[in-house]
Design a protein around this motif. Structure first.
Motif, PDB file in Angstrom:
ATOM      1  N   PRO A  43     -30.507  74.073  -8.612  1.00 49.19           N
ATOM      2  CA  PRO A  43     -31.491  75.138  -8.394  1.00 49.19           C
ATOM      3  C   PRO A  43     -31.959  75.187  -6.940  1.00 49.19           C
ATOM      4  N   VAL A  44     -32.528  76.328  -6.580  1.00 46.61           N
ATOM      5  CA  VAL A  44     -32.926  76.569  -5.189  1.00 46.61           C
ATOM      6  C   VAL A  44     -34.316  77.187  -5.159  1.00 46.61           C
ATOM      7  N   ILE A  45     -35.147  76.721  -4.233  1.00 42.97           N
ATOM      8  CA  ILE A  45     -36.357  77.431  -3.830  1.00 42.97           C
ATOM      9  C   ILE A  45     -36.160  77.787  -2.364  1.00 42.97           C
ATOM     10  N   ALA A  46     -36.246  79.075  -2.048  1.00 38.23           N
ATOM     11  CA  ALA A  46     -35.896  79.523  -0.706  1.00 38.23           C
ATOM     12  C   ALA A  46     -36.803  80.649  -0.252  1.00 38.23           C
ATOM     13  N   ALA A  47     -36.863  80.806   1.059  1.00 36.22           N
ATOM     14  CA  ALA A  47     -37.614  81.919   1.633  1.00 36.22           C
ATOM     15  C   ALA A  47     -36.887  83.232   1.366  1.00 36.22           C
ATOM     16  N   GLU A  48     -37.648  84.247   1.039  1.00 33.01           N
ATOM     17  CA  GLU A  48     -37.076  85.568   0.781  1.00 33.01           C
ATOM     18  C   GLU A  48     -36.869  86.273   2.118  1.00 33.01           C
ATOM     19  N   VAL A  49     -35.781  85.916   2.781  1.00 32.20           N
ATOM     20  CA  VAL A  49     -35.531  86.420   4.128  1.00 32.20           C
ATOM     21  C   VAL A  49     -34.039  86.607   4.330  1.00 32.20           C
ATOM     22  N   GLY A  50     -33.671  87.599   5.145  1.00 30.05           N
ATOM     23  CA  GLY A  50     -32.276  87.800   5.513  1.00 30.05           C
ATOM     24  C   GLY A  50     -31.371  87.972   4.314  1.00 30.05           C
ATOM     25  N   GLY A  51     -30.237  87.252   4.343  1.00 35.04           N
ATOM     26  CA  GLY A  51     -29.255  87.364   3.275  1.00 35.04           C
ATOM     27  C   GLY A  51     -29.465  86.417   2.120  1.00 35.04           C
ATOM     28  N   GLY A  88     -28.135  85.955  -9.329  1.00 36.40           N
ATOM     29  CA  GLY A  88     -27.493  85.359 -10.507  1.00 36.40           C
ATOM     30  C   GLY A  88     -28.350  84.332 -11.203  1.00 36.40           C
ATOM     31  N   GLY A  89     -29.523  84.024 -10.634  1.00 39.01           N
ATOM     32  CA  GLY A  89     -30.435  83.111 -11.319  1.00 39.01           C
ATOM     33  C   GLY A  89     -30.392  81.700 -10.774  1.00 39.01           C
ATOM     34  N   GLY A  90     -31.313  80.883 -11.275  1.00 36.93           N
ATOM     35  CA  GLY A  90     -31.391  79.491 -10.840  1.00 36.93           C
ATOM     36  C   GLY A  90     -32.097  79.319  -9.517  1.00 36.93           C
ATOM     37  N   ALA A  91     -32.913  80.302  -9.134  1.00 38.22           N
ATOM     38  CA  ALA A  91     -33.570  80.240  -7.829  1.00 38.22           C
ATOM     39  C   ALA A  91     -34.944  80.882  -7.892  1.00 38.22           C
ATOM     40  N   ILE A  92     -35.822  80.429  -7.018  1.00 45.67           N
ATOM     41  CA  ILE A  92     -37.139  81.021  -6.826  1.00 45.67           C
ATOM     42  C   ILE A  92     -37.251  81.396  -5.354  1.00 45.67           C
ATOM     43  N   LEU A  93     -37.668  82.621  -5.082  1.00 39.87           N
ATOM     44  CA  LEU A  93     -37.858  83.078  -3.716  1.00 39.87           C
ATOM     45  C   LEU A  93     -39.342  83.103  -3.385  1.00 39.87           C
ATOM     46  N   ALA A 142     -40.356  72.498 -18.329  1.00 40.04           N
ATOM     47  CA  ALA A 142     -39.719  73.708 -18.853  1.00 40.04           C
ATOM     48  C   ALA A 142     -39.124  74.547 -17.726  1.00 40.04           C
ATOM     49  N   LEU A 143     -39.853  74.656 -16.612  1.00 42.26           N
ATOM     50  CA  LEU A 143     -39.342  75.412 -15.470  1.00 42.26           C
ATOM     51  C   LEU A 143     -38.114  74.729 -14.888  1.00 42.26           C
ATOM     52  N   ARG A 144     -38.161  73.409 -14.754  1.00 44.42           N
ATOM     53  CA  ARG A 144     -37.008  72.695 -14.204  1.00 44.42           C
ATOM     54  C   ARG A 144     -35.789  72.876 -15.096  1.00 44.42           C
ATOM     55  N   ASP A 145     -35.991  72.786 -16.422  1.00 42.35           N
ATOM     56  CA  ASP A 145     -34.864  72.938 -17.350  1.00 42.35           C
ATOM     57  C   ASP A 145     -34.276  74.347 -17.264  1.00 42.35           C
ATOM     58  N   ARG A 146     -35.149  75.353 -17.206  1.00 43.16           N
ATOM     59  CA  ARG A 146     -34.650  76.728 -17.138  1.00 43.16           C
ATOM     60  C   ARG A 146     -33.841  76.962 -15.865  1.00 43.16           C
ATOM     61  N   LEU A 147     -34.366  76.505 -14.729  1.00 38.02           N
ATOM     62  CA  LEU A 147     -33.656  76.704 -13.461  1.00 38.02           C
ATOM     63  C   LEU A 147     -32.328  75.953 -13.450  1.00 38.02           C
TER      64      LEU A 147
END
Length: 334
Positions: free
Chosen positions: A260-268, A275-280, A301-306
């Motif tokens: 899973p990924v947590i990333a800044a909502e920037v650029g590309g 496709g899922g598995g990420a939080i922006l 629950a959040l970790r399992d879903r991601l």
């Protein structure tokens, strides 16, 4: 008939101490084209004079694939040769997208892109930005997103954070550390992987910040591919706090591992995590990042879903052969 291309790149793309997304991408393109029978004449240079010499010796009518960083060092060389040879610029990033980009660098980028017969970008966002800024005609722009190699599904079940990228202001490691400082102490760890050579003053500041976490944050430096793959496998979350990002090769690698990924909502980045598995999160905002990291750390629950979403999304991760196919088509059409 065997096809040929002069590929002009920054010096040191094979240097294990100079690992960067651009260098990895260039290596994969070189090796992939050679596997397909192309005669790739790789020329490494560290300045505009070297770029000028590399282009001036390309035979009439032949193809020159020029890394965008090199192209911006010698726009006058591209302008001199644009009617004699077939120039394709590989734009990893847009200099004009950096708020503090010097005007002369932005102008050099404009000139070099205008002189190119075709442009290859590493994300749809970059292609759209070039078009919106009037820097490249969409009809002569090809998108070749970074790929990934086949990877083992990550097994990280704990709270092991990973941040991969050159230690640089645009990668935002300071944002990550400021976010972590807002969280309570717990059973989490964070590994920061990347070269500290490009921006040494910034890297020293990041090292000082990391030292305040009593060993929970490790500054690892550059890793060889096998060790980096192992780091991905043991990690349970990739954090990409970039201020500017064209695509995010570390994110692609995390996707290949089903992490899973947590990333800044920037650029590309939004396209890369589709496709899922990420939080922006909002870019350049440690508080917003801290809130999402806190939610991830405290909610099984959040970790399992991601994790489930990321495991599914890895099936759609682009491969390097897809990247090479797109670039090969751009070269043929140039």
């Amino acid at each position: 008939m065997r096809r040929g291309v002069r590929f002009v790149v920054p010096a040191g793309i094979d240097d294990p101490d100079q690992v960067s997304g651009g260098n990895v991408y260039d290596r994969e393109v070189r090796d992939g084209l050679r596997r397909r029978g192309w005669a790739v004449d790789l020329v490494e240079t560290s300045d505009g004079a070297g770029a000028t010499a590399a282009l001036s010796s390309v035979p009439d009518g032949s193809i020159a694939l020029v890394d965008g960083l090199v192209a911006d060092w010698a726009p006058e060389a591209l302008e001199t040769e644009e009617h004699r040879i077939r120039i394709v610029v590989l734009a990893h990033m847009i200099a004009a997208a950096f708020p503090d980009a010097p005007p002369d660098v932005v102008e050099a980028e404009r000139r070099s892109l205008r002189a190119a017969r075709a442009v290859v970008t590493t994300s749809r966002w970059t292609a759209d930005e070039l078009a919106a800024r009037g820097l490249a005609d969409p009809e002569r722009t090809t998108v070749a997103v970074p790929g990934a190699h086949e990877a083992t599904l990550g097994a990280g079940q704990g709270r092991n954070l990973l941040c991969v990228g050159v230690i640089a202001p645009h990668k935002g490691q300071d944002i990550l550390l400021d976010a972590l400082a807002q969280l309570p102490s717990g059973d989490w760890s964070c590994s920061i992987v990347g070269s500290a050579d490009s921006f040494p003053r910034y890297a020293r500041r990041i090292a000082r910040k990391a030292a305040r976490f009593d060993g929970r944050v490790r500054m690892i430096g550059v890793l060889d591919p096998e060790t980096l793959a192992e780091e991905y496998r043991r990690s349970s979350l990739l954090v990409a706090p970039s201020r500017v990002e064209s695509a995010g090769m570390a994110i692609t690698d995390a996707r290949a591992h089903g992490i899973p990924v947590i990333a800044a909502e920037v650029g590309g980045i939004p396209d890369t995590v589709a496709g899922g598995g990420a939080i922006l999160v909002r870019p350049d905002d440690p508080g917003a990042l801290a809130r999402q990291l806190g939610a991830w750390m405290t909610s099984p629950a959040l970790r399992d879903r991601l994790r489930r979403e990321a495991a599914l999304a890895r099936r759609a991760t682009p491969r390097w052969e897809d990247t090479v196919t797109a670039i090969e088509q751009a070269l043929v059409r140039s």
